[in-house]
Motif scaffolding. Structure first.
Motif, PDB file in Angstrom:
ATOM      1  N   ARG A  34      22.628   7.170  26.506  1.00  0.00           N
ATOM      2  CA  ARG A  34      23.183   8.253  27.242  1.00  0.00           C
ATOM      3  C   ARG A  34      22.241   9.078  27.909  1.00  0.00           C
ATOM      4  N   ASP A  92      21.080  12.319  29.689  1.00  0.00           N
ATOM      5  CA  ASP A  92      21.671  13.717  29.549  1.00  0.00           C
ATOM      6  C   ASP A  92      21.164  14.350  30.932  1.00  0.00           C
ATOM      7  N   ARG A 141      23.962   6.819  19.371  1.00  0.00           N
ATOM      8  CA  ARG A 141      23.255   6.823  20.819  1.00  0.00           C
ATOM      9  C   ARG A 141      21.844   7.522  20.764  1.00  0.00           C
ATOM     10  N   HIS A 169      16.264  19.647  16.780  1.00  0.00           N
ATOM     11  CA  HIS A 169      17.701  19.967  17.140  1.00  0.00           C
ATOM     12  C   HIS A 169      18.376  20.220  15.963  1.00  0.00           C
ATOM     13  N   ALA A 212      19.875   9.578  23.736  1.00  0.00           N
ATOM     14  CA  ALA A 212      20.285  10.609  24.795  1.00  0.00           C
ATOM     15  C   ALA A 212      18.939  11.395  25.326  1.00  0.00           C
ATOM     16  N   PRO A 213      18.352  10.678  25.997  1.00  0.00           N
ATOM     17  CA  PRO A 213      17.094  11.109  26.706  1.00  0.00           C
ATOM     18  C   PRO A 213      17.507  11.809  27.829  1.00  0.00           C
ATOM     19  N   SER A 214      16.836  12.982  28.254  1.00  0.00           N
ATOM     20  CA  SER A 214      17.093  13.513  29.717  1.00  0.00           C
ATOM     21  C   SER A 214      16.241  12.814  30.850  1.00  0.00           C
ATOM     22  N   SER A 234      27.162  17.266  24.879  1.00  0.00           N
ATOM     23  CA  SER A 234      26.870  16.254  23.807  1.00  0.00           C
ATOM     24  C   SER A 234      27.749  15.828  22.722  1.00  0.00           C
ATOM     25  N   ARG A 253      18.388  12.347  15.603  1.00  0.00           N
ATOM     26  CA  ARG A 253      17.778  12.772  16.568  1.00  0.00           C
ATOM     27  C   ARG A 253      16.516  13.516  15.919  1.00  0.00           C
ATOM     28  N   TYR A 286      22.991  21.790  27.286  1.00  0.00           N
ATOM     29  CA  TYR A 286      23.289  20.493  26.269  1.00  0.00           C
ATOM     30  C   TYR A 286      24.460  20.479  25.383  1.00  0.00           C
ATOM     31  N   VAL A 314      24.694  10.997  14.388  1.00  0.00           N
ATOM     32  CA  VAL A 314      23.744  11.540  15.466  1.00  0.00           C
ATOM     33  C   VAL A 314      22.420  11.587  14.917  1.00  0.00           C
TER      34      VAL A 314
END
Ligand code: GLU
Length: 445
Positions: free
Chosen positions: A40, A42, A6, A206, A8-10, A188, A202, A184, A200
Motif C-alpha cells: 500500500r 501511503d 500490508r 505507531h 504501507a510505506p509513504s 489507513s 508495524r 494518515y 497490522v
C-alpha cells in the motif's frame, strides 16, 4: 482464518533498513501462514510523494525477493475516505476545530504549567453554529477531530502482549487538516477494512495510533484487526539511525553489491532470539519466524555485521545460484573458478578481480628470481588438476630446501601478484602452464 497483511510505506523517500524490516516481518508472517501480502502506497501527502520514489520502493522490495499480490495507492481511494468522513460526521464522531497551531501550543503550555497532561480540551465541541460562522468569516478553516470515547482500549499485541490505553487520557486525533488533506490515521483504517487486513504489523513508533484507530474501526462498524508493533532499529552503538545514511538505504546496499538474501536474513534475525545467520531462502526464514522471538529492546543494525553475513552467505552459495550474475560480470570461469574463489569474497563483484588474477594480465611480484627460476624448471607438464600444486611444490621443496611460508609465499606472489587469496591448488589449473611460466619469469601475463 486467511491472513492478510500490508506493508504501507509513504513514497516520500527510498526504503531504508528500518522500513524494510517492517516489510520483511510482514512478508515472513504472511508466507508462514499461507496468507496475502499487500503493498500500500501511503501517498496522501501530495507535496512530498513522488512517482519516482513509488517506483523506487517497488524496485527495492522486488530486489529483496518480496512479492505482493496487490498494490493500492491511497491517492486512488479518496472517495472511500470521504464516505467514511460523512459517516463519522453523521454519528457526531467528527467535529470541526479552529485553533491555530500557536493557540494549541499555548494551551499545552498552560496545562503543563498547571501540572496537567497536555490533552486537547475539546473547546471546539462547545462552539455554536454562530461561533463557527464567525470564525470562518475571520478566514479560519477548520481541521477535523475524531471524538474518542472515554474508555479503556485493550488489545493483545502480537509482540508487546496485552496493551491497555485509557482513551479518555488522549487528545482527540486530527483526521483532516485545515487544507482538507487527510492525515494518515483515517485512510489507513478505511484501507485496512476494505482490503480485509487481518494483521497490522508495524514499528513501535505507531503504538500511540492504535487505540484511536481501534475506535475508528469500531465507529466504522468493522472488527479491528490484530496488531503487532515490532522493536525499532538503532545503530551499532545504540545511536539513533539517520535516514540519510547511504549504508542504510536499500539502494545503497544494492550498489555496494550485497546479496538480497543477506539483507533479508540480517533484517529478519536482528533484534530476535535467533542467531544472526545467512538463510537459503525466504521460505526457510518464514518457517523460523515467530513473534515470540522478537525482543522488546531496540534491534542493533550494524553495516559491518551485515557485510560479514554477506560474505558468509557467499561462501556457501553453489555455482548454480550465481552463474547468471557471474556471466553478467564477464566472469566465465565456471564452477571450478567459483569453488576456488567464493571463500575469499566479501561481495559477489569481487569475483571479477580474482578472475583478472586468473586470466591476466597481472604484474607478478618476484622477490627471489633464483628461487622462481628453479620453480620454473620443475613446473609439471599439463594436463593439470588439483594434485598439480602439491606435486610441484613438493619437487621445489626437495630441490631448494624451502618450506612453509618461504616455499609458498614467493610462488603465490609470482603467480597472483597478491600476498593472500584463494587456495593455489585450485587456482593453478585455472591459470594454466603458459601464464604461470611467464609470471614466474617476471613477465606481465
Ligand atoms: N505509512 C505509515 C508508515 O510508513 C504506515 C503505518 C502503518 O503501517 O499503519 O509509517
Amino acid at each position: 482464518m486467511t491472513v492478510t497483511v500490508r506493508f504501507a510505506p509513504s513514497p516520500t523517500g527510498r526504503l531504508h533498513a528500518g522500513n524494510i524490516r517492517t516489510a520483511i516481518i510482514n512478508a515472513l508472517f504472511a508466507r508462514k501462514a499461507g496468507g496475502t501480502f499487500i503493498l500500500r502506497l501511503d501517498d496522501t501527502d501530495k507535496e512530498r510523494s513522488t512517482e519516482a520514489f513509488a517506483r523506487g520502493i517497488e524496485e527495492d522490495i522486488a530486489w529483496l525477493g518480496i512479492e505482493w499480490s496487490e498494490k493500492v495507492r491511497q491517492s486512488d481511494r479518496l472517495a472511500r475516505y470521504d464516505a467514511a468522513v460523512e459517516k463519522l460526521k453523521e454519528m457526531g464522531r467528527l467535529y470541526p476545530a479552529y485553533e491555530t497551531p500557536e493557540e494549541l501550543e499555548l494551551k499545552r503550555k498552560r496545562q503543563l504549567a498547571r501540572g496537567k497532561p497536555p490533552v486537547y480540551d475539546r473547546a471546539a465541541l462547545e462552539l455554536t453554529d454562530e461561533d463557527k460562522a464567525a470564525l470562518e468569516a475571520e478566514g479560519r478553516k477548520p481541521h477535523w477531530r475524531f471524538k474518542l470515547e472515554p474508555r479503556d482500549v485493550v488489545w493483545e499485541d502480537l509482540v508487546r502482549g496485552r496493551q491497555h490505553v485509557d482513551a479518555g487520557s488522549l487528545s482527540d486525533p486530527v483526521l483532516i487538516r485545515g487544507d482538507g488533506t487527510f492525515l494518515y490515521t483515517l485512510p489507513s483504517v478505511v484501507d485496512d477494512i476494505d482490503l480485509g487486513v487481518t494483521h497490522v504489523i508495524r514499528g513501535e513508533d505507531h503504538v500511540a495510533n492504535t487505540a484511536p484507530q481501534i475506535q475508528l474501526f469500531e465507529a466504522l462498524s468493522a472488527k479491528a484487526p490484530d496488531f503487532g508493533h515490532h522493536n525499532l532499529l538503532v545503530g551499532a552503538e545504540g545511536q539513533a539511525l539517520s535516514k540519510r545514511d547511504k549504508s542504510l538505504s536499500i539502494q545503497g546496499m544494492r550498489e555496494e553489491g550485497l546479496e538480497p538474501l543477506a539483507v533479508v536474513s540480517y533484517a529478519a534475525t536482528i533484534g530476535t532470539s535467533d542467531p544472526i545467520a545467512p538463510h537459503d531462502s525466504l521460505d526457510v526464514l518464514a518457517e523460523a519466524f515467530d513473534f515470540g522471538k522478537l525482543s522488546r529492546a531496540p534491534a542493533r543494525f550494524d553495516p559491518h555485521e551485515l557485510g560479514l553475513l554477506n560474505a558468509k552467505l557467499l561462501h556457501t552459495l553453489p555455482f548454480s545460484a550465481v552463474a547468471d550474475r557471474l556471466a553478467e560480470l564477464g566472469v566465465t570461469g565456471g564452477e571450478a573458478f567459483w569453488d576456488a574463489v567464493r571463500g575469499n569474497l566479501e561481495v559477489l563483484k569481487d569475483a571479477k578481480d580474482w578472475w583478472t588474477v586468473v586470466t591476466g594480465p597481472i604484474e607478478p611480484v618476484i622477490d627471489d628470481p633464483d628461487f622462481c627460476a628453479a620453480a620454473v624448471e620443475l613446473l609439471p607438464l599439463e594436463p593439470w588438476d588439483e594434485e598439480t600444486w602439491g606435486t610441484w611444490t613438493g619437487a621445489v621443496k626437495a630441490e631448494t630446501g624451502a618450506k612453509g611460508k618461504a616455499l609458498f609465499q614467493p610462488l603465490r606472489l609470482a603467480l597472483t601478484g597478491q600476498p593472500h587469496g584463494p587456495e593455489l591448488k585450485q587456482l593453478l589449473p585455472l591459470i594454466g602452464r603458459e601464464r604461470a611460466l611467464k609470471r614466474l619469469r617476471g613477465e606481465a601475463a
